[in-house]
Design a protein around this motif. Sequence first.
Motif, PDB file in Angstrom:
ATOM      1  N   MET A   1       0.944  -1.234   0.054  1.00  0.00           N
ATOM      2  CA  MET A   1      -0.059   0.131  -0.067  1.00  0.00           C
ATOM      3  C   MET A   1       0.809   1.342  -0.145  1.00  0.00           C
ATOM      4  O   MET A   1       1.720   1.391   0.773  1.00  0.00           O
ATOM      5  CB  MET A   1      -0.674   0.036   1.312  1.00  0.00           C
ATOM      6  N   ILE A   2       0.807   2.146  -0.938  1.00  0.00           N
ATOM      7  CA  ILE A   2       1.539   3.360  -1.122  1.00  0.00           C
ATOM      8  C   ILE A   2       0.604   4.443  -0.397  1.00  0.00           C
ATOM      9  O   ILE A   2      -0.602   4.541  -1.025  1.00  0.00           O
ATOM     10  CB  ILE A   2       1.659   3.656  -2.524  1.00  0.00           C
ATOM     11  N   GLN A   3       1.245   5.097   0.579  1.00  0.00           N
ATOM     12  CA  GLN A   3       0.349   6.420   0.984  1.00  0.00           C
ATOM     13  C   GLN A   3       1.097   7.618   0.455  1.00  0.00           C
ATOM     14  O   GLN A   3       2.283   7.717   0.774  1.00  0.00           O
ATOM     15  CB  GLN A   3       0.294   6.424   2.520  1.00  0.00           C
ATOM     16  N   ASP A   4       0.348   8.332  -0.197  1.00  0.00           N
ATOM     17  CA  ASP A   4       0.899   9.704  -0.951  1.00  0.00           C
ATOM     18  C   ASP A   4       0.906  10.794   0.171  1.00  0.00           C
ATOM     19  O   ASP A   4      -0.212  11.122   0.767  1.00  0.00           O
ATOM     20  CB  ASP A   4      -0.017  10.202  -1.919  1.00  0.00           C
ATOM     21  N   MET A   5       1.821  11.113   0.697  1.00  0.00           N
ATOM     22  CA  MET A   5       2.221  12.180   1.856  1.00  0.00           C
ATOM     23  C   MET A   5       2.299  13.560   1.400  1.00  0.00           C
ATOM     24  O   MET A   5       2.519  14.690   2.056  1.00  0.00           O
ATOM     25  CB  MET A   5       3.323  11.824   2.830  1.00  0.00           C
ATOM     26  N   THR A   6       1.919  13.827   0.039  1.00  0.00           N
ATOM     27  CA  THR A   6       2.361  15.084  -0.591  1.00  0.00           C
ATOM     28  C   THR A   6       0.816  15.566  -0.845  1.00  0.00           C
ATOM     29  O   THR A   6       0.624  16.821  -1.446  1.00  0.00           O
ATOM     30  CB  THR A   6       2.813  14.820  -2.003  1.00  0.00           C
ATOM     31  N   SER A   7      -0.386  15.206  -0.432  1.00  0.00           N
ATOM     32  CA  SER A   7      -1.583  15.678  -0.641  1.00  0.00           C
ATOM     33  C   SER A   7      -2.480  15.363   0.620  1.00  0.00           C
ATOM     34  O   SER A   7      -2.216  14.247   1.401  1.00  0.00           O
ATOM     35  CB  SER A   7      -2.133  15.300  -1.800  1.00  0.00           C
ATOM     36  N   GLY A   8      -3.059  16.258   1.231  1.00  0.00           N
ATOM     37  CA  GLY A   8      -4.127  16.110   2.047  1.00  0.00           C
ATOM     38  C   GLY A   8      -3.703  16.999   3.443  1.00  0.00           C
ATOM     39  O   GLY A   8      -2.671  18.007   3.099  1.00  0.00           O
ATOM     40  N   SER A   9      -4.393  16.877   4.472  1.00  0.00           N
ATOM     41  CA  SER A   9      -3.952  17.871   5.445  1.00  0.00           C
ATOM     42  C   SER A   9      -2.593  17.422   6.269  1.00  0.00           C
ATOM     43  O   SER A   9      -2.391  16.650   6.481  1.00  0.00           O
ATOM     44  CB  SER A   9      -4.889  17.603   6.814  1.00  0.00           C
ATOM     45  N   LYS A  12      -2.611  16.140   9.867  1.00  0.00           N
ATOM     46  CA  LYS A  12      -3.137  14.980   9.946  1.00  0.00           C
ATOM     47  C   LYS A  12      -1.910  13.737   9.470  1.00  0.00           C
ATOM     48  O   LYS A  12      -1.625  12.875   9.725  1.00  0.00           O
ATOM     49  CB  LYS A  12      -4.200  14.736   9.071  1.00  0.00           C
ATOM     50  N   LEU A  13      -1.044  14.264   8.191  1.00  0.00           N
ATOM     51  CA  LEU A  13      -0.080  13.562   7.721  1.00  0.00           C
ATOM     52  C   LEU A  13       1.072  13.324   8.704  1.00  0.00           C
ATOM     53  O   LEU A  13       1.698  12.296   8.861  1.00  0.00           O
ATOM     54  CB  LEU A  13       0.325  13.952   6.321  1.00  0.00           C
ATOM     55  N   ILE A  14       1.636  14.566   9.405  1.00  0.00           N
ATOM     56  CA  ILE A  14       2.464  14.544  10.077  1.00  0.00           C
ATOM     57  C   ILE A  14       2.349  13.816  11.362  1.00  0.00           C
ATOM     58  O   ILE A  14       3.082  12.941  11.988  1.00  0.00           O
ATOM     59  CB  ILE A  14       3.113  16.002  10.571  1.00  0.00           C
ATOM     60  N   LEU A  15       0.957  13.898  11.926  1.00  0.00           N
ATOM     61  CA  LEU A  15       0.807  12.913  13.158  1.00  0.00           C
ATOM     62  C   LEU A  15       0.782  11.706  12.673  1.00  0.00           C
ATOM     63  O   LEU A  15       1.088  10.680  13.391  1.00  0.00           O
ATOM     64  CB  LEU A  15      -0.674  13.426  13.670  1.00  0.00           C
ATOM     65  N   PHE A  80      10.011   9.510  -5.520  1.00  0.00           N
ATOM     66  CA  PHE A  80       8.559   9.298  -5.240  1.00  0.00           C
ATOM     67  C   PHE A  80       7.995  10.536  -5.809  1.00  0.00           C
ATOM     68  O   PHE A  80       6.711  10.426  -6.399  1.00  0.00           O
ATOM     69  CB  PHE A  80       8.207   9.018  -3.809  1.00  0.00           C
ATOM     70  N   GLY A  81       8.511  11.592  -5.210  1.00  0.00           N
ATOM     71  CA  GLY A  81       7.713  12.730  -5.843  1.00  0.00           C
ATOM     72  C   GLY A  81       7.562  13.065  -7.409  1.00  0.00           C
ATOM     73  O   GLY A  81       6.558  13.592  -7.494  1.00  0.00           O
ATOM     74  N   ALA A  82       8.507  12.429  -7.741  1.00  0.00           N
ATOM     75  CA  ALA A  82       8.564  12.625  -9.460  1.00  0.00           C
ATOM     76  C   ALA A  82       7.522  11.442  -9.857  1.00  0.00           C
ATOM     77  O   ALA A  82       7.474  11.354 -11.083  1.00  0.00           O
ATOM     78  CB  ALA A  82       9.813  12.592  -9.886  1.00  0.00           C
ATOM     79  N   ARG A  83       6.985  10.637  -9.268  1.00  0.00           N
ATOM     80  CA  ARG A  83       6.117   9.509  -9.597  1.00  0.00           C
ATOM     81  C   ARG A  83       7.215   8.594 -10.364  1.00  0.00           C
ATOM     82  O   ARG A  83       6.609   8.000 -11.417  1.00  0.00           O
ATOM     83  CB  ARG A  83       4.950   9.687 -10.203  1.00  0.00           C
TER      84      ARG A  83
END
Length: 100
Positions: A1-9, A12-15, A80-83
Amino acid sequence: MIQDMTSGSPVKLILAFTIPLMIGNIFQQFYNLTDAFIVGRTIGSDALGAVGSTGSIQFLIFGFYLGLTSGFAVVTGQRFGARDEEGVRRSVCTSCLLSL
């Protein structure tokens, strides 16, 4: 499972990223406490002093190793950021090989 930490709150992502690290640190402290308790009760005060004095050396070595290898995450994060999935795979494999 890949979790994209570049989008969202961001909070919430940091926590979500920080909580497992904090839990791991707490379990490490419980291990150190239990180790000191068992060694102090069963072997004696000299052994407890040896455990206490080598704990800081162990922390120094592991801290240096973690700091050295955390730079690998920069390249992996860029890929990862460059996909670039192939670049991520190569970066992770190279990091593992260099760590060994």
